[in-house]
Design a protein around this motif. Structure first.
Motif, short mmCIF file in Angstrom:
data_model
loop_
_atom_site.label_atom_id
_atom_site.label_comp_id
_atom_site.label_asym_id
_atom_site.label_seq_id
_atom_site.Cartn_x
_atom_site.Cartn_y
_atom_site.Cartn_z
N ALA A 122 0.84 -1.20 0.00
CA ALA A 122 0.00 0.00 0.00
C ALA A 122 0.87 1.25 0.00
O ALA A 122 1.92 1.28 0.65
N GLY A 123 0.42 2.24 -0.72
CA GLY A 123 1.09 3.54 -0.73
C GLY A 123 0.19 4.57 -0.09
O GLY A 123 -1.03 4.49 -0.20
N SER A 131 -3.90 6.72 8.11
CA SER A 131 -3.56 5.57 7.26
C SER A 131 -2.30 4.88 7.77
O SER A 131 -2.25 3.64 7.82
N ALA A 132 -1.32 5.65 8.17
CA ALA A 132 -0.08 5.06 8.69
C ALA A 132 -0.39 4.22 9.94
O ALA A 132 0.12 3.11 10.09
N HIS A 135 -2.29 0.91 8.92
CA HIS A 135 -1.39 -0.08 8.31
C HIS A 135 -0.43 -0.68 9.33
O HIS A 135 -0.18 -1.88 9.34
N ARG A 136 0.08 0.15 10.22
CA ARG A 136 0.97 -0.34 11.28
C ARG A 136 0.22 -1.32 12.18
O ARG A 136 0.73 -2.40 12.50
N ALA A 137 -1.01 -0.99 12.56
CA ALA A 137 -1.81 -1.86 13.43
C ALA A 137 -2.10 -3.21 12.76
O ALA A 137 -2.26 -4.22 13.45
N ALA A 160 4.70 7.17 1.04
CA ALA A 160 5.31 6.08 1.81
C ALA A 160 4.71 4.77 1.35
O ALA A 160 3.50 4.69 1.07
N TRP A 161 5.53 3.73 1.27
CA TRP A 161 5.08 2.40 0.87
C TRP A 161 5.27 1.44 2.01
O TRP A 161 6.29 1.47 2.71
#
Length: 177
Positions: A122-123, A131-132, A135-137, A160-161
């Motif tokens: 994902a970007g 969003s960061a 995705h981290r979770a 960021a990817w």
């Protein structure tokens, strides 16, 4: 009185208008999407059909109304990339931190793994703390940042990817279905 539980299901062309309405403010009012003109419901219907053909497009409903969607698509055109897919998720504005995004994304990743995909990529345009964090979770790991690659709203933006393994590696891998 019973409370409706949000329902996740595969999208159909009937969901195109709702998905277009959810996405439009991200296009017109934010840097989150690099599109500059909101796609029409007809364009969304084509996108849904294309994603459902080889990957997946899911929606989440609350009280019978579509309030978010997530989808997978080809990561890159070359044949060696066919076990990787790019993922995206959009929720109706104001729906962050409700658990809907996590539930929707987990369902999408499970569906993509069932279809034979191994990696989800994902970007996200920076900054995008929500969003960061999502995705981290969900266990995505950072893999890089493309610096100043998108011009929108009179400024350059980084992307960021992140990447996550969603299925075990079998060698050789079976073809995605």
């Amino acid at each position: 009185m019973p409370v409706d539980t949000p329902m996740i299901r595969h999208a159909t062309s009937q969901d195109a208008a709702a998905c277009a309405a959810i996405y439009a403010p991200y296009v017109t009012d934010t840097i989150i999407s690099f599109e500059t003109t909101p796609p029409t419901p007809a364009e969304f219907a084509d996108r849904i059909a294309s994603a459902e053909e080889r990957h997946a497009w899911l929606v989440i409903e609350d009280a019978g109304r579509v309030v978010g969607y997530a989808y997978g698509q080809a990561f890159a055109a070359r044949a060696a990339y066919r076990w990787a897919c790019e993922t995206s998720i959009y929720l109706e504005l104001g729906r962050r931190r409700t658990g809907a995004g996590r539930a929707l994304y987990e369902a999408l990743l499970a569906r993509l793994a069932e279809r034979g995909y191994r990696r989800a990529i994902a970007g996200m345009t920076l900054p995008n703390d929500a969003s960061a964090a999502l995705h981290r979770a969900l266990g995505f790991e950072p893999v890089g940042v493309y610096r100043r690659v998108g011009w929108k709203n009179d400024a350059w933006h980084d992307v960021a990817w992140v990447q996550k393994t969603i299925a075990a590696d079998d060698d050789p891998p079976a073809e995605p279905r």
